[in-house]
Design an enzyme around this catalytic site. Structure first.
Site, PDB file in Angstrom:
ATOM      1  N   LYS A 261      45.516  43.211 -32.953  1.00 51.44           N
ATOM      2  CA  LYS A 261      45.888  42.157 -31.996  1.00 51.44           C
ATOM      3  C   LYS A 261      47.246  42.452 -31.379  1.00 51.44           C
ATOM      4  O   LYS A 261      47.460  42.220 -30.190  1.00 51.44           O
ATOM      5  CB  LYS A 261      45.900  40.786 -32.677  1.00 51.44           C
ATOM      6  CG  LYS A 261      44.507  40.257 -32.975  1.00 51.44           C
ATOM      7  CD  LYS A 261      44.566  38.798 -33.385  1.00 51.44           C
ATOM      8  CE  LYS A 261      43.219  38.281 -33.831  1.00 51.44           C
ATOM      9  NZ  LYS A 261      43.270  36.948 -34.429  1.00 51.44           N
TER      10      LYS A 261
ATOM     11  N   LYS B  99      32.215  45.048 -33.336  1.00 47.88           N
ATOM     12  CA  LYS B  99      31.623  43.784 -33.816  1.00 47.88           C
ATOM     13  C   LYS B  99      31.539  42.777 -32.675  1.00 47.88           C
ATOM     14  O   LYS B  99      32.381  42.781 -31.761  1.00 47.88           O
ATOM     15  CB  LYS B  99      32.419  43.229 -35.003  1.00 47.88           C
ATOM     16  CG  LYS B  99      33.749  42.695 -34.628  1.00 47.88           C
ATOM     17  CD  LYS B  99      34.326  41.734 -35.671  1.00 47.88           C
ATOM     18  CE  LYS B  99      35.548  41.112 -35.026  1.00 47.88           C
ATOM     19  NZ  LYS B  99      36.240  40.090 -35.559  1.00 47.88           N
TER      20      LYS B  99
ATOM     21  N   LYS C 202      34.275  36.610 -30.392  1.00 45.14           N
ATOM     22  CA  LYS C 202      34.564  35.526 -29.446  1.00 45.14           C
ATOM     23  C   LYS C 202      35.429  36.045 -28.312  1.00 45.14           C
ATOM     24  O   LYS C 202      35.305  35.614 -27.188  1.00 45.14           O
ATOM     25  CB  LYS C 202      35.379  34.437 -30.156  1.00 45.14           C
ATOM     26  CG  LYS C 202      34.601  33.507 -31.024  1.00 45.14           C
ATOM     27  CD  LYS C 202      35.536  32.387 -31.486  1.00 45.14           C
ATOM     28  CE  LYS C 202      35.337  32.079 -32.947  1.00 45.14           C
ATOM     29  NZ  LYS C 202      36.533  31.762 -33.682  1.00 45.14           N
TER      30      LYS C 202
HETATM   31  P1  TYM Z   1      37.069  33.532 -36.938  1.00 44.44           P
HETATM   32  O1  TYM Z   1      37.265  32.220 -36.265  1.00 44.44           O
HETATM   33  O2  TYM Z   1      37.436  34.756 -36.181  1.00 44.44           O
HETATM   34  O3  TYM Z   1      35.558  33.705 -37.376  1.00 44.44           O
HETATM   35  C1  TYM Z   1      34.876  32.707 -38.134  1.00 44.44           C
HETATM   36  C2  TYM Z   1      33.909  33.393 -39.099  1.00 44.44           C
HETATM   37  O4  TYM Z   1      32.960  34.181 -38.381  1.00 44.44           O
HETATM   38  C3  TYM Z   1      32.909  35.503 -38.953  1.00 44.44           C
HETATM   39  N1  TYM Z   1      32.568  36.469 -37.894  1.00 44.44           N
HETATM   40  C4  TYM Z   1      31.555  37.358 -37.975  1.00 44.44           C
HETATM   41  N2  TYM Z   1      30.655  37.589 -38.939  1.00 44.44           N
HETATM   42  C5  TYM Z   1      29.736  38.544 -38.713  1.00 44.44           C
HETATM   43  N3  TYM Z   1      29.662  39.294 -37.577  1.00 44.44           N
HETATM   44  C6  TYM Z   1      30.549  39.104 -36.581  1.00 44.44           C
HETATM   45  N4  TYM Z   1      30.463  39.816 -35.468  1.00 44.44           N
HETATM   46  C7  TYM Z   1      31.553  38.097 -36.751  1.00 44.44           C
HETATM   47  N5  TYM Z   1      32.582  37.631 -35.987  1.00 44.44           N
HETATM   48  C8  TYM Z   1      33.181  36.648 -36.699  1.00 44.44           C
HETATM   49  C9  TYM Z   1      34.325  35.727 -39.471  1.00 44.44           C
HETATM   50  O5  TYM Z   1      34.362  36.755 -40.437  1.00 44.44           O
HETATM   51  C10 TYM Z   1      34.643  34.368 -40.046  1.00 44.44           C
HETATM   52  O6  TYM Z   1      34.105  34.237 -41.343  1.00 44.44           O
HETATM   53  N6  TYM Z   1      40.997  33.974 -40.000  1.00 44.44           N
HETATM   54  C11 TYM Z   1      39.690  33.366 -39.871  1.00 44.44           C
HETATM   55  C12 TYM Z   1      39.700  31.859 -40.019  1.00 44.44           C
HETATM   56  C13 TYM Z   1      40.340  31.318 -41.261  1.00 44.44           C
HETATM   57  C14 TYM Z   1      39.754  31.338 -42.559  1.00 44.44           C
HETATM   58  C15 TYM Z   1      40.691  30.648 -43.398  1.00 44.44           C
HETATM   59  C16 TYM Z   1      38.582  31.870 -43.081  1.00 44.44           C
HETATM   60  C17 TYM Z   1      41.535  30.665 -41.343  1.00 44.44           C
HETATM   61  N7  TYM Z   1      41.746  30.261 -42.642  1.00 44.44           N
HETATM   62  C18 TYM Z   1      40.445  30.497 -44.766  1.00 44.44           C
HETATM   63  C19 TYM Z   1      38.332  31.685 -44.457  1.00 44.44           C
HETATM   64  C20 TYM Z   1      39.265  31.024 -45.282  1.00 44.44           C
HETATM   65  C21 TYM Z   1      39.148  33.673 -38.484  1.00 44.44           C
HETATM   66  O7  TYM Z   1      39.887  33.906 -37.560  1.00 44.44           O
HETATM   67  O8  TYM Z   1      37.794  33.536 -38.366  1.00 44.44           O
END
Ligand code: TYM
Length: 353
Positions: free
Chosen positions: A129, A210, A213
Site C-alpha cells: 500500500k 487476488k 475491492k
Molecule cells: P478486508 O476488508 O480487506 O477484507 C475482508 C475479508 O475478506 C477477505 N478477502 C478475500 N478472501 C478471499 N479472496 C479474496 N480475493 C479476498 N479479498 C478479501 C479478507 O482476507 C478478509 O478476511 N484488515 C482486515 C480487516 C480487519 C480484521 C480485523 C480482520 C480489521 N480488524 C480483525 C480480522 C480480525 C481487512 O482489511 O479486510
C-alpha cells in the site's frame, strides 16, 4: 467445514470447552466483492451457530487511506446491511461498528507501546500500500496493531479471514505473546482460520492477482455482491481462461483462470472437488463452464441483493441493530481494556491499588 476447522472443533469438544470465540472484521471501503464473500462472510454466516461470534465493521481501519466523509458513512451502513443480508444473525452474532467501541482505539495505543516498529515495517500489505501512495500516514503503518487489538481484546480463539490477512493475524499472535511475557498471562493467543479454496479468490480479468475491492471498479475484475444478474453474467463470461479446454482443478499457474472459476463454483455449491469435476464431465468447453458458474453465483447473490435493498430502506432499524451490537461488544472489550491498563500500571478511576 474444512479439515482444519473440524480438528479444532474436535479438540474443543474433547477439552470440554464450551464455545470457541470468533472475531473477524471487514473494511467499509470499496465495493464488497465475491472474494470477501467466499473468503470470509459466507464462512462467518455458515458457522455462526457453533461459536460465540464478533464481526466488526472496521471504519477506523478505513481511515488509513483517504476517504470522503459522507461516502464513508454511507459505505459503513451499506456494509452492515450487506452483512445482515448475507445471513449474519444478530441473535447468534455480535455485529458492530469499530468506532462505536472506544476500547479499540485505546487498546491500540497501549499495544503500540509493546510493539517494535520493525515488526510493522515488515508487513507485506503495508509495503504494497505504501508503494502506491505519495504520502503514507502513521495510521497505515499502525494498521496491524489496531487489528491485533480488535482480536485480542475479545480473547478470540479463531480469526476467520482470507489468505491475505494471515500475516496480520500472525502479528496479533506475536503481540499477544509479547504482552503476556512482559505483564503476565492476559490475552488468548488467536489463530487464523483460512478456507482451503475460498481463501484466495483471484481476479477474473487477471487470475494472477487476488480479487480486490480496490480494483472492483476495473471492468471484468470482480463480481460485486450487489451486481445485477446480467452484470454478473457478463463479468464471468469475460473471465480469462486458457487454451487447454480441460475442466479440472489444477495448480498450474497457466490454468489459474479455470481453477479460479472451479473454486468459486465449489465454495458456492459446497461440493467436493470430485463432485465439481463430475458436474462438468458433460460440459462442452469453457463456454459451458462459465455459464454454469454464472448461474450458481447469480442464484447465491440474488436473495442477498434483495434482502440488502429491504434493509437499506429502514436505516433506523439498521442503526438500532448496530447499537445493540456495540452494547454487546463493549460488555466484553471494556473490562478487558481495564485489565490491560491495570497490568500496565495505569490507575483505573475509582479503584484503589
Ligand atoms: P478486508 O476488508 O480487506 O477484507 C475482508 C475479508 O475478506 C477477505 N478477502 C478475500 N478472501 C478471499 N479472496 C479474496 N480475493 C479476498 N479479498 C478479501 C479478507 O482476507 C478478509 O478476511 N484488515 C482486515 C480487516 C480487519 C480484521 C480485523 C480482520 C480489521 N480488524 C480483525 C480480522 C480480525 C481487512 O482489511 O479486510
Amino acid at each position: 467445514m474444512t479439515t482444519e476447522i473440524k480438528i479444532q472443533q474436535a479438540r474443543a469438544d474433547m477439552s470440554g470447552e464450551t464455545r470457541r470465540r470468533v472475531f473477524s472484521g471487514i473494511q467499509p471501503s470499496g465495493d464488497v466483492q465475491l472474494g470477501n464473500y467466499l473468503g470470509a462472510i459466507k464462512g462467518w454466516a455458515d458457522r455462526q451457530a457453533e461459536k460465540e461470534n464478533f464481526f466488526c465493521i472496521v471504519d477506523l481501519h478505513a481511515l488509513t487511506t483517504p476517504q470522503d466523509p459522507d461516502e464513508l458513512r454511507h459505505q459503513t451502513r451499506s456494509l452492515a446491511a450487506m452483512l445482515f443480508a448475507a445471513g449474519l444473525d444478530p441473535d447468534k452474532s455480535t455485529i458492530f461498528i469499530q468506532s462505536h467501541v472506544t476500547a479499540h482505539a485505546e487498546g491500540c495505543w497501549l499495544l503500540n507501546c509493546v510493539t517494535p516498529v520493525g515488526w510493522l515495517e515488515r508487513m507485506t500489505q503495508f509495503k504494497e500500500k505504501a508503494d502506491n501512495q505519495e504520502r503514507v500516514s502513521t495510521g497505515l503503518l499502525d494498521y496491524p496493531v489496531l487489528m491485533a487489538g480488535d482480536i485480542i481484546l475479545y480473547d478470540a480463539h479463531e480469526v476467520p479471514v482470507g489468505e491475505d490477512q494471515r500475516q496480520h493475524v500472525e502479528l496479533a499472535r506475536d503481540i499477544a505473546q509479547r504482552f503476556n511475557r512482559i505483564y503476565g498471562d492476559t490475552f488468548v493467543v488467536p489463530e487464523a482460520v483460512i478456507p482451503e479454496i475460498g481463501g484466495r479468490v483471484m481476479g477474473l480479468n487477471d487470475p494472477s492477482v487476488k480479487m480486490s475491492k480496490s480494483f472492483s471498479h476495473i471492468r471484468g475484475h470482480a463480481v460485486r455482491l450487489l451486481d445485477e444478474p446480467d452484470e454478473i453474467d457478463r463479468s464471468i463470461k469475460r473471465a480469462v481462461t486458457d487454451n487447454e479446454n480441460e475442466i479440472r482443478f489444477s495448480d498450474d499457474p497457466e490454468r489459474a483462470g479455470v481453477n479460479n472459476l472451479l473454486g468459486i463454483y465449489k465454495v458456492i455449491t459446497d461440493k467436493t472437488e470430485a463432485e465439481v469435476e463430475s458436474d462438468f464431465a458433460d460440459a462442452r468447453g469453457y463456454g459451458d463452464l462459465k455459464k454454469r458458474v454464472a448461474e450458481v453465483v447469480i442464484e447465491a447473490l440474488t436473495p442477498i441483493r434483495e434482502r440488502y435493498n429491504r434493509l437499506m430502506g429502514d436505516v433506523e432499524e439498521l442503526d438500532r441493530l448496530l447499537e445493540r451490537g456495540a452494547d454487546q461488544a463493549r460488555a466484553v472489550a471494556d473490562p478487558k481494556l481495564d485489565e490491560v491498563k491495570h497490568r500496565m500500571g495505569l490507575i483505573l478511576p475509582g479503584r484503589k491499588g
